[in-house]
Design an enzyme around this catalytic site. Sequence first.
Site, PDB file in Angstrom:
ATOM      1  N   ASP A 276     -14.424 -62.850  82.331  1.00  0.00           N
ATOM      2  CA  ASP A 276     -13.876 -63.999  81.617  1.00  0.00           C
ATOM      3  C   ASP A 276     -14.953 -65.079  81.608  1.00  0.00           C
ATOM      4  OD1 ASP A 276     -12.685 -66.409  80.903  1.00  0.00           O
ATOM      5  OD2 ASP A 276     -10.912 -66.133  82.147  1.00  0.00           O
ATOM      6  N   HIS A 296     -17.695 -70.955  68.128  1.00  0.00           N
ATOM      7  CA  HIS A 296     -16.963 -71.605  67.032  1.00  0.00           C
ATOM      8  C   HIS A 296     -15.457 -71.511  67.224  1.00  0.00           C
ATOM      9  CE1 HIS A 296     -16.936 -67.422  65.686  1.00  0.00           C
ATOM     10  NE2 HIS A 296     -15.951 -67.726  64.868  1.00  0.00           N
TER      11      HIS A 296
END
Length: 390
Positions: A276, A296
Amino acid sequence: MSQVNVQDLIQLLESFPRPQSRSDRNQLRDAMHKFSTKIQDEDVLQHEILSAPLRLVIPRVASDLQVFEILMKNKVPMSIDDLAKQTNSSRELLARILRYLASQDFIGCTPAQTWHASALTPFFANHGYAAGLRFGTECVLPSAKGLPTLLADNSFKDMSSMTTTAFQIGNSTSETMYEWLASHPEVKVDFQTWMTESQRHQGPIFSILPLDEFINEPSDVETPMFVDVGGGDGQVCAEIRRKYPHWKGKVINQDLQATLMKIGSFPDTVDHQDYDFFQEQPVKAAKIYYMRNILHNWPEDKCIEILVRIRQAMDTESVAIIDGSSISDTNPSWYESYVDVVMGMFFGARLKTLDEYKAMAARAGLEWERSLRYGNGSSQHIMVLTKMSE
């Protein structure tokens, strides 16, 4: 312009060959769009805007019926009766769908009212883009519907929260988009399939940036050479192994366990690691840390958090490479503007300008080395970062 000149122009356009260069095609498409504003009538424009969702919904229905695949397999035009039989659908409904598709040139229609593939039909028959149609109707359309409510309820402030989004309003859920996808696995598969197909056209990073320049000393089998952070199915790492077979060290694909479990057969020269990217980076002092189309999706504070985790793992010989979309400061393209709005609707995020990427890198303790634009007129950039001196 006289009628003769109009007909001459139409004939010229109809006979004009498809440009081989994508950059040329983009320029021509932009010029044609600007020209279309000169000949637009307001009553026509109104209906074009109101009918815009149908350009997604009707091809989605036709794709569910396998209309495009059937037309691609048949080399001669088909009657509506034959199509209705093969799609197991109502003749009357199918007629509506076929008429709309032909009006958009998504398929072709003969004077005898038989139907055939057009130049655009192969796109819709593509498995990856068909998945995009399904994802669009399940996620993009509901989010667009929820956007006016979100903005009005938030006094028209910018979209900046991952936990209060147009996606959540449109889908009547309190889950973030990623949480919602996890509980709707069929849509998640469509999303991943579509993204894989879309990214296929971007080309590998090493076609733009030779990576051997960052490998400045001999390595052994334990040296981490290339780490793809959030690398999904690991295809980038597989490409790296094929391109650089002389690298002795490790090539590592990192993603969440749920994603890694879906990877099928794969070269044993690539390591897969459950990770993660908001947690401590377990691979220290890698030669290259790479992120493709990651930042993004996240608001600025989360982007900085991701970059800090990478910087903490780097040494003085490491580089971090961001491979992602940016938006121009002036005159952004329709594609940049579209992705920017969608990121806001889905995640409360937005496309960043190169200056904003530079500022985020600096706040994360990373030095901006250079950026390279690629993709034949796309908004994709490769950004090379090093660790700031302590």
